[in-house]
Motif scaffolding. Structure first.
Motif, PDB file in Angstrom:
ATOM      1  N   UNK A   2      49.906 -19.111  91.767  1.00 50.03           N
ATOM      2  CA  UNK A   2      48.730 -18.263  91.907  1.00 50.03           C
ATOM      3  C   UNK A   2      49.153 -16.835  92.207  1.00 50.03           C
ATOM      4  N   UNK A   3      48.401 -15.848  91.724  1.00 45.61           N
ATOM      5  CA  UNK A   3      48.727 -14.452  92.016  1.00 45.61           C
ATOM      6  C   UNK A   3      48.383 -14.091  93.451  1.00 45.61           C
ATOM      7  N   UNK A   4      48.862 -12.943  93.884  1.00 39.72           N
ATOM      8  CA  UNK A   4      48.508 -12.434  95.200  1.00 39.72           C
ATOM      9  C   UNK A   4      47.093 -11.866  95.169  1.00 39.72           C
ATOM     10  N   UNK A  34      35.039 -17.024  89.764  1.00 43.86           N
ATOM     11  CA  UNK A  34      34.412 -17.838  90.810  1.00 43.86           C
ATOM     12  C   UNK A  34      34.161 -16.965  92.032  1.00 43.86           C
ATOM     13  N   UNK A  35      32.939 -16.978  92.536  1.00 47.79           N
ATOM     14  CA  UNK A  35      32.596 -16.330  93.801  1.00 47.79           C
ATOM     15  C   UNK A  35      32.463 -17.428  94.846  1.00 47.79           C
ATOM     16  N   UNK A  53      44.277 -21.494  94.847  1.00 46.64           N
ATOM     17  CA  UNK A  53      44.388 -22.693  94.021  1.00 46.64           C
ATOM     18  C   UNK A  53      43.603 -22.525  92.719  1.00 46.64           C
ATOM     19  N   UNK A  54      42.362 -22.045  92.814  1.00 47.88           N
ATOM     20  CA  UNK A  54      41.552 -21.842  91.616  1.00 47.88           C
ATOM     21  C   UNK A  54      42.166 -20.794  90.702  1.00 47.88           C
ATOM     22  N   UNK A  55      42.732 -19.737  91.308  1.00 54.02           N
ATOM     23  CA  UNK A  55      43.383 -18.704  90.500  1.00 54.02           C
ATOM     24  C   UNK A  55      44.565 -19.279  89.740  1.00 54.02           C
ATOM     25  N   UNK A  56      45.273 -20.211  90.361  1.00 56.32           N
ATOM     26  CA  UNK A  56      46.378 -20.865  89.703  1.00 56.32           C
ATOM     27  C   UNK A  56      45.952 -21.768  88.556  1.00 56.32           C
ATOM     28  N   UNK A  57      44.630 -22.064  88.498  1.00 57.34           N
ATOM     29  CA  UNK A  57      44.105 -22.892  87.409  1.00 57.34           C
ATOM     30  C   UNK A  57      43.275 -22.067  86.432  1.00 57.34           C
ATOM     31  N   UNK A 282      37.759 -28.420  89.817  1.00 62.00           N
ATOM     32  CA  UNK A 282      38.100 -27.656  88.619  1.00 62.00           C
ATOM     33  C   UNK A 282      37.427 -28.275  87.393  1.00 62.00           C
ATOM     34  N   UNK A 283      37.347 -29.576  87.351  1.00 59.83           N
ATOM     35  CA  UNK A 283      36.717 -30.260  86.213  1.00 59.83           C
ATOM     36  C   UNK A 283      35.242 -29.866  86.109  1.00 59.83           C
ATOM     37  N   UNK A 284      34.581 -29.735  87.237  1.00 59.36           N
ATOM     38  CA  UNK A 284      33.179 -29.314  87.209  1.00 59.36           C
ATOM     39  C   UNK A 284      33.055 -27.838  86.841  1.00 59.36           C
ATOM     40  N   UNK A 285      33.812 -26.975  87.516  1.00 65.73           N
ATOM     41  CA  UNK A 285      33.690 -25.541  87.285  1.00 65.73           C
ATOM     42  C   UNK A 285      34.087 -25.171  85.864  1.00 65.73           C
ATOM     43  N   UNK A 286      35.138 -25.750  85.377  1.00 63.72           N
ATOM     44  CA  UNK A 286      35.652 -25.382  84.054  1.00 63.72           C
ATOM     45  C   UNK A 286      34.900 -26.078  82.920  1.00 63.72           C
TER      46      UNK A 286
END
Length: 322
Positions: A2-4, A34-35, A53-57, A282-286
């Protein structure tokens, strides 16, 4: 990896500036922004591990502190005049507009914890949301608290909290070890909330509030956990009742479903859930896929409508006579 995170400032319509952070998606492409809306009295940094974690996905992720909290706290909390509903009408709305301006073509997703899952409907720009995930989403109506703990919770949040708020001019939560300090308006809206949320708004504005919620069309996956004493199934049903224009899926998870003995109101955002619950979100959001189809619960909104003085449908288009 994930980025900084990048520190950001989010301007609101009333010239209040919120402090927050932005993670830009890792790698090429991306699936949207994502907010993350915090719970009441919880610093945004509590959700930073999940944001990374979300940024890494593949998501860009925005976190922020509501006015009066953390990086958005004024020099003087006493007398600031901030209210709970400002967090939705002004603060979340500002975060939504910030995210949209930054990447106009990206889908916008919301993860809302506790009251953070209720606030989006207060924003006039909420129809821009593509999908929502809520965790323990509720607005603290005391009859929805878990029955065996209701008396203790009522004493804590609806007797002691308003008493300390009146004494200090704000709620000194940090001194008590109860979450963060809260502006008086926020604490009192919590303490004196009635079964109908809009009754805490001035009478002329109640119709508009209901219409804003009804205008949200984003599908909602609402998570309840069986050992959450605040975000109970009735509490989540009460919240979902307002989102009348959305497809609403309510799921009840047991701690054992996720491999744990206990979770409670706050546990799902701990990084021990990265390989389980977080990955499933992630499965739901994506993809819009409910990872727990066998855990759906039947809607209870009609039951609440009859038992807890919910407005009948025709009054959503008329002035509330109460």
């Amino acid at each position: 990896m994930a980025p900084e995170a990048q520190a950001i400032a989010i301007p609101c319509r009333d010239d209040v500036t919120l402090g927050g952070h932005l993670w830009t998606k890792a790698g090429p492409g991306g699936t949207g922004t994502v907010i993350i809306n915090p719970a009441t009295g919880v610093l945004a940094r509590y959700y930073h591990s999940y944001a990374a974690f979300l940024a890494g996905h593949g998501f860009s992720v925005l976190t922020y502190d509501y006015r009066g909290i953390g990086q958005s706290r004024p020099a003087r909390l006493r007398g600031c005049g901030y209210r709970w509903r400002d967090w939705g009408e002004l603060d979340f709305d500002a975060a939504l507009r910030f995210a949209k301006a930054r990447d106009p073509d990206a889908p916008l997703f919301v993860v809302g914890h506790s009251v953070g899952g209720f606030l989006p409907g207060l924003s006039e720009n909420a129809p821009a949301i593509s999908r929502m995930l809520t965790v323990g989403a509720q607005y603290a109506y005391w009859r929805d608290y878990e029955r065996s703990r209701r008396a203790r919770l009522f004493l804590k949040w609806h007797v002691i909290m308003p008493a300390f708020t009146a004494l200090w001019g704000y709620f000194p939560g940090k001194r008590l070890g109860w979450l963060e300090d809260l502006p008086a308006g926020v604490a009192n809206e919590w303490s004196f909330r009635r079964a109908r949320m809009e009754l805490s708004h001035p009478r002329p504005g109640r119709k508009e509030v209901l219409q804003r919620f009804a205008a949200v069309s984003a599908p909602i996956l609402a998570i309840a956990v069986s050992d959450d004493e605040l975000g109970t199934v009735p509490a989540i049903g009460r919240t979902l009742e307002y989102y009348r224009g959305a497809t609403r899926i309510e799921v009840l998870l047991e701690p054992a479903d996720l491999g744990f003995d206990a979770i409670g109101h706050f546990g799902l955002f701990h990084n021990r859930h990265a390989a389980g619950f977080w990955l499933d979100t992630v499965r739901w959001l994506r993809d819009g896929m409910n990872p727990w189809p066998d855990k759906r619960v039947a809607p209870i909104c009609s039951e609440l409508s009859s038992r807890q003085n919910f407005l009948p449908p025709n009054l959503w288009t008329k002035e509330n006579p109460q």
